[in-house]
Design an enzyme around this catalytic site. Sequence first.
Site, PDB file in Angstrom:
ATOM      1  N   ARG A  27      -4.971  10.095  29.089  1.00  0.00           N
ATOM      2  CA  ARG A  27      -3.607  10.328  28.573  1.00  0.00           C
ATOM      3  C   ARG A  27      -2.930   9.059  28.060  1.00  0.00           C
ATOM      4  O   ARG A  27      -1.711   8.977  27.980  1.00  0.00           O
ATOM      5  CB  ARG A  27      -2.727  10.993  29.637  1.00  0.00           C
ATOM      6  N   LYS A  79       6.975  -3.062   6.012  1.00  0.00           N
ATOM      7  CA  LYS A  79       6.504  -1.895   6.760  1.00  0.00           C
ATOM      8  C   LYS A  79       7.183  -1.817   8.128  1.00  0.00           C
ATOM      9  O   LYS A  79       7.615  -0.750   8.557  1.00  0.00           O
ATOM     10  CB  LYS A  79       4.978  -1.911   6.911  1.00  0.00           C
ATOM     11  N   GLU A 106       8.374   9.446  10.938  1.00  0.00           N
ATOM     12  CA  GLU A 106       8.255   9.944   9.576  1.00  0.00           C
ATOM     13  C   GLU A 106       9.156  11.138   9.274  1.00  0.00           C
ATOM     14  O   GLU A 106       8.709  12.158   8.759  1.00  0.00           O
ATOM     15  CB  GLU A 106       6.792  10.308   9.292  1.00  0.00           C
ATOM     16  N   ARG A 133      10.395   6.669   6.068  1.00  0.00           N
ATOM     17  CA  ARG A 133       8.971   6.321   6.120  1.00  0.00           C
ATOM     18  C   ARG A 133       8.170   7.002   5.018  1.00  0.00           C
ATOM     19  O   ARG A 133       7.110   6.518   4.616  1.00  0.00           O
ATOM     20  CB  ARG A 133       8.411   6.678   7.505  1.00  0.00           C
ATOM     21  N   ASN A 173       4.642   6.522   1.190  1.00  0.00           N
ATOM     22  CA  ASN A 173       3.633   7.390   0.582  1.00  0.00           C
ATOM     23  C   ASN A 173       3.642   7.341  -0.941  1.00  0.00           C
ATOM     24  O   ASN A 173       2.983   8.146  -1.590  1.00  0.00           O
ATOM     25  CB  ASN A 173       3.827   8.841   1.033  1.00  0.00           C
ATOM     26  N   HIS A 202      -9.515   4.237  -1.276  1.00  0.00           N
ATOM     27  CA  HIS A 202      -8.143   4.679  -1.055  1.00  0.00           C
ATOM     28  C   HIS A 202      -7.192   3.930  -1.996  1.00  0.00           C
ATOM     29  O   HIS A 202      -6.358   4.531  -2.668  1.00  0.00           O
ATOM     30  CB  HIS A 202      -7.771   4.423   0.408  1.00  0.00           C
TER      31      HIS A 202
HETATM   32 MG    MG Z   1      -2.411   4.150   2.280  1.00  0.00          MG
END
Ligand code: MG
Length: 354
Positions: A120, A220, A230, A234, A238, A258
Site C-alpha cells: 500500500r 512544471k 489535474e 495542469r 498537455n 513521444h
Molecule cells: Mg509528455
Amino acid sequence: MKKLNVNSDRSYEILIDRGILNHCGEYIRPLMRGNKAMIISDTNVFPIYGGIVKSSLEAQGVEVYSHIFPAGEGSKSLSSISKMYSDLADSGFSRKDIIIALGGGVTGDMAGFAAATYQRGIDFVQIPTSLLAQVDSSVGAKTGVDISQGKNLVGAFWQPSAVLIDPDTLNTLSPHFFSDGMAEVIKYGCIKSKELFARLERENAADIIDEIIYDCVVIKRDVVQRDEHEAGERMLLNFGHTLGHSIEKAYSYTGITHGEAVGIGMVMMTNASESAGITQAGTAQRISSLLKKYSLPCCDSTPLKTITDGAFGDKKASGDSLNVVLIDKIGSSFTKKLRKDELYSFIKGGCKND
Ligand code: MG
C-alpha cells in the site's frame, strides 16, 4: 547545486547537480526509514550507472538490491510490475524500505507505480537519466503502466521522497533521445515562457542544458503545485499531447517517439488556432522552425480523421467532448472545450493533411 522544493501532500526536494549520481547515497540515506534500497532500472541504464548508485548507497551502509527489466516501452506492463513485487517480497522489503527509480520515463513510471502499490505504498526516489524524464516525467508524481487498451491507463499519484537530476547523464543519451526531450522543453516555452522559447531560438540548448532543465522543472513544479490532481491548470502541460498521443497510437507506439508526436501535435493545433484567428499569426511557423532546429519533425502523413478520432480514445477525453490546449501567443496558453465533430473541423481549418 540547484535546489527546488515541491510542496504537495508530502513535500520533497528536487536537486540538480552535475555528478550528483556519484554521491547520491549522501542525499538518499537521510530520507530512509529502513535499511534496504531496491534500484529499479533497465538493461540500457543499469550497466552504465547502476554500479555508481549502488556503491554510493553502500558507502552509507545501505543494503542494496537491484531489479533490472528489458529496456523499452514494451516492458511498461502489469506483468513487469508483478515481477517487481515478487523481487521486493523475496528480498524482504517492508514499508520502511525504499525504491530507487534509475532511468528514463518508463523506469520512473513503473518503479513509481510499484512504490505506490507495494504494501500500500513505500518510499521512492527518482533519479531520471533522460532529458524527457528530467524535465517532465520525474516531476509531478504521476506513475503508471500501459494496458492493451492504451498508455498509462493504470496508475497512481505518488510523491517521491526526492528527485536527483544529474545533467551529466545526458552525455550518454543518443541525439535521437535528446531531441525527444527537447519537444517537452519547447512545449514549456510555448505554454508558459516566451523567454525560454526565445532562448531556445537564440542559443544551442545542449550548451546551457543545466539552466534549461532548471527552468522547465520550475515551470512544471509551479503548475503541479497549484493543481496536483489535474483538475485545471495542469491540463496546460498537455499542449500538443491530445493529437500527439493519437499520432503515437496510429504508429502503434513504434517508429515515432513521444517527443516527435507531441511536436507535430503542437504545430497542428497552432496552425488550427491561427486559422481560427485565436493565435497570433506566425506562431505555428516559429514552433515549426524551433522543432526543426532540434531535429524534430513538424508534420505527419497520418490521415487527419484517424488523428482526431484517436484523440477521443485518450484518457483525458470525457464523453463527447475534450479540452484542447491552445496558445494565443508564445508563452500564453489556455484550454478550450471541443465536441468530437468540432475537433475535426477545427484542426481541418489549419491543416495541410488530407
Ligand atoms: Mg509528455
